[in-house]
Design an enzyme around this catalytic site. Sequence first.
Site, PDB file in Angstrom:
ATOM      1  N   TYR A  53      74.897  23.397 -11.649  1.00  0.00           N
ATOM      2  CA  TYR A  53      74.263  22.687 -12.773  1.00  0.00           C
ATOM      3  C   TYR A  53      73.301  21.616 -12.272  1.00  0.00           C
ATOM      4  O   TYR A  53      72.140  21.568 -12.658  1.00  0.00           O
ATOM      5  CB  TYR A  53      75.298  22.054 -13.716  1.00  0.00           C
ATOM      6  CG  TYR A  53      74.626  21.044 -14.625  1.00  0.00           C
ATOM      7  CD1 TYR A  53      73.731  21.472 -15.612  1.00  0.00           C
ATOM      8  CD2 TYR A  53      74.788  19.670 -14.438  1.00  0.00           C
ATOM      9  CE1 TYR A  53      73.042  20.551 -16.399  1.00  0.00           C
ATOM     10  CE2 TYR A  53      74.097  18.750 -15.207  1.00  0.00           C
ATOM     11  CZ  TYR A  53      73.229  19.197 -16.187  1.00  0.00           C
ATOM     12  OH  TYR A  53      72.533  18.297 -16.949  1.00  0.00           O
ATOM     13  N   LYS A  83      89.683  20.874   5.366  1.00  0.00           N
ATOM     14  CA  LYS A  83      89.621  21.411   3.994  1.00  0.00           C
ATOM     15  C   LYS A  83      91.038  21.604   3.508  1.00  0.00           C
ATOM     16  O   LYS A  83      91.968  21.759   4.316  1.00  0.00           O
ATOM     17  CB  LYS A  83      88.888  22.760   3.988  1.00  0.00           C
ATOM     18  CG  LYS A  83      88.290  23.141   2.636  1.00  0.00           C
ATOM     19  CD  LYS A  83      86.982  22.434   2.381  1.00  0.00           C
ATOM     20  CE  LYS A  83      86.388  22.761   1.032  1.00  0.00           C
ATOM     21  NZ  LYS A  83      85.015  22.269   0.932  1.00  0.00           N
TER      22      LYS A  83
HETATM   23  P1  NAD Z   1      82.823  24.353  -9.664  1.00  0.00           P
HETATM   24  O1  NAD Z   1      84.229  24.748  -9.837  1.00  0.00           O
HETATM   25  O2  NAD Z   1      82.346  23.095 -10.333  1.00  0.00           O
HETATM   26  O3  NAD Z   1      81.845  25.537 -10.103  1.00  0.00           O
HETATM   27  C1  NAD Z   1      81.908  26.858  -9.626  1.00  0.00           C
HETATM   28  C2  NAD Z   1      81.045  27.720 -10.536  1.00  0.00           C
HETATM   29  O4  NAD Z   1      80.933  29.024 -10.010  1.00  0.00           O
HETATM   30  C3  NAD Z   1      81.590  27.898 -11.952  1.00  0.00           C
HETATM   31  O5  NAD Z   1      80.509  27.784 -12.873  1.00  0.00           O
HETATM   32  C4  NAD Z   1      82.118  29.327 -11.962  1.00  0.00           C
HETATM   33  O6  NAD Z   1      82.096  29.903 -13.237  1.00  0.00           O
HETATM   34  C5  NAD Z   1      81.105  29.972 -11.050  1.00  0.00           C
HETATM   35  N1  NAD Z   1      81.522  31.261 -10.474  1.00  0.00           N
HETATM   36  C6  NAD Z   1      82.678  31.604  -9.892  1.00  0.00           C
HETATM   37  N2  NAD Z   1      82.637  32.897  -9.492  1.00  0.00           N
HETATM   38  C7  NAD Z   1      81.398  33.355  -9.820  1.00  0.00           C
HETATM   39  C8  NAD Z   1      80.717  34.606  -9.676  1.00  0.00           C
HETATM   40  N3  NAD Z   1      81.299  35.648  -9.088  1.00  0.00           N
HETATM   41  N4  NAD Z   1      79.448  34.710 -10.131  1.00  0.00           N
HETATM   42  C9  NAD Z   1      78.840  33.661 -10.710  1.00  0.00           C
HETATM   43  N5  NAD Z   1      79.427  32.473 -10.872  1.00  0.00           N
HETATM   44  C10 NAD Z   1      80.680  32.328 -10.441  1.00  0.00           C
HETATM   45  O7  NAD Z   1      82.585  24.257  -8.082  1.00  0.00           O
HETATM   46  P2  NAD Z   1      81.444  23.476  -7.316  1.00  0.00           P
HETATM   47  O8  NAD Z   1      81.958  22.132  -6.913  1.00  0.00           O
HETATM   48  O9  NAD Z   1      80.175  23.583  -8.094  1.00  0.00           O
HETATM   49  O10 NAD Z   1      81.328  24.322  -5.971  1.00  0.00           O
HETATM   50  C11 NAD Z   1      80.532  25.500  -5.878  1.00  0.00           C
HETATM   51  C12 NAD Z   1      80.299  25.827  -4.406  1.00  0.00           C
HETATM   52  O11 NAD Z   1      79.632  24.724  -3.763  1.00  0.00           O
HETATM   53  C13 NAD Z   1      81.564  26.067  -3.569  1.00  0.00           C
HETATM   54  O12 NAD Z   1      81.268  27.004  -2.559  1.00  0.00           O
HETATM   55  C14 NAD Z   1      81.824  24.702  -2.954  1.00  0.00           C
HETATM   56  O13 NAD Z   1      82.631  24.796  -1.790  1.00  0.00           O
HETATM   57  C15 NAD Z   1      80.405  24.283  -2.657  1.00  0.00           C
HETATM   58  N6  NAD Z   1      80.182  22.848  -2.475  1.00  0.00           N
HETATM   59  C16 NAD Z   1      80.557  21.942  -3.406  1.00  0.00           C
HETATM   60  C17 NAD Z   1      80.253  20.593  -3.239  1.00  0.00           C
HETATM   61  C18 NAD Z   1      80.557  19.569  -4.286  1.00  0.00           C
HETATM   62  O14 NAD Z   1      80.122  18.417  -4.117  1.00  0.00           O
HETATM   63  N7  NAD Z   1      81.219  19.891  -5.371  1.00  0.00           N
HETATM   64  C19 NAD Z   1      79.606  20.171  -2.075  1.00  0.00           C
HETATM   65  C20 NAD Z   1      79.228  21.121  -1.133  1.00  0.00           C
HETATM   66  C21 NAD Z   1      79.516  22.449  -1.354  1.00  0.00           C
END
Ligand code: NAD
Length: 410
Positions: free
Chosen positions: A224, A104
């Site tokens: 989303y 990471k």
């Molecule tokens: P992103 O930046 O696209 O979205 C994060 C979202 O979380 C945003 O809408 C933000 O406003 C919201 N947020 C932040 N703090 C918050 C809180 N306290 N309460 C409510 N909402 C809050 O990030 P992402 O890519 O969607 O990643 C989200 C999670 O999923 C992370 O833990 C990431 O490591 C994990 N993840 C992502 C992927 C991927 O393909 N993008 C894959 C596996 C896991």
Amino acid sequence: MTSAFDNAMKQLDQVAPFLGEKYNRGLKLLRTPQKILSKKISIKLDTGKRKSYQVYRVQFNNARGPFKGGIRFHPNVNLDEVKALSFWMTVKCAVVGIPYGGSKGGIAVDPAALSFNELKRLSFAYSDFVAPYIGPWQDVPAPDVNTDGQIMAWMLEEYEKKTGQHAPATFTGKPIELGGSQGRTEATGVGGVTVLKEYLKKCPTSPRLRGTKLAVQGFGNVGYWFAHFAQKEGFKVVAISDSKGGIYNPKGLDVDQVWREKEKNGQIKANITNEELLTLPVDVLVPAALENAITTQNAGRVRAKVVFEMANGPTTPEADEILVKRKIDVIPDVLANAGGVTVSYFEWAQNLNGYYWEKEDVLNKEKKIMIKAFNDIYNEVQKRKVTYRKAAFILAVKRIIDAMILRGRV
Ligand code: NAD
């Protein structure tokens, strides 16, 4: 604040009693990353002044294949968090059986405070720093929180400039034009919904699919797409939140409408707080934002029957215990959100072959892997009478240490 890495190590400790003696030494080795890169890098701001940022790349374990893991841009990024996330990536790739280790990376920065050109310079600088340590057969980064295809494109450009050749398989989550895979953007959400459907099919006591009420915390890429496909499959998404607050309608929300409003106004039209979302009377609570969302402070008040972890590390081990005692099933992150890295694996395979697949092929292959991973874990849950998290960790840690033993590392 709870240490994310301590939490990760507690999860590892919990599987030790289920593995034989031959795994003891491997378990010890699995507590330390193979390599930690940490540096302050500076970039020129638009004002002409220079500013430095703390950056990291942690390569946790590569016994099963090249290191693999995303890059996060967030003010709270720190070494402890990056170490935890790199450990979880190692476990996750083993859970779904794809040929990768785990890593990471991240930068402690608020990307919203940077201009487009500053963000571009920071992405170039990060790639320049990690270039000697990454590559298709070394370490393959991808997007994570606040990073996306554009940032991967900049990083790829810098990497290729340094190495003097095209090497699209070095990064995944790229734009389609630069060798990205069809279906990667929505892959994590698709994988999550596939696993949730499988879980509901298998568990006679769980709520029935149609009309099952979901609350989703976090409305970025993962939140989303998960909510979008869940609604398409007949689930009722009744609450959604982002970092500024949440919206709740017990009759159900129109996910795409909420998304359009967020895009127009920059935030969700909130009528509840983030904290309130976690304790709503729903069937499935879906943390899809950041670590440590469900803690001892709120686990006793969670009213959902199932916690479905789409974020990485959203439940602390102490909160996990409370949920277990309250007979709330937790479907762990290392399974629930593994659809993203699974399609990243397909992207890498397509890049290495120079041959590209159609979206339907990608998503069908992804669903097959997710269903198999769920069933492997489900069988382990039945056989050993353990939680889904323990079952996932037992299977994955065994696979990782077996690879370490075969290589003679143990
Ligand atoms: P992103 O930046 O696209 O979205 C994060 C979202 O979380 C945003 O809408 C933000 O406003 C919201 N947020 C932040 N703090 C918050 C809180 N306290 N309460 C409510 N909402 C809050 O990030 P992402 O890519 O969607 O990643 C989200 C999670 O999923 C992370 O833990 C990431 O490591 C994990 N993840 C992502 C992927 C991927 O393909 N993008 C894959 C596996 C896991």
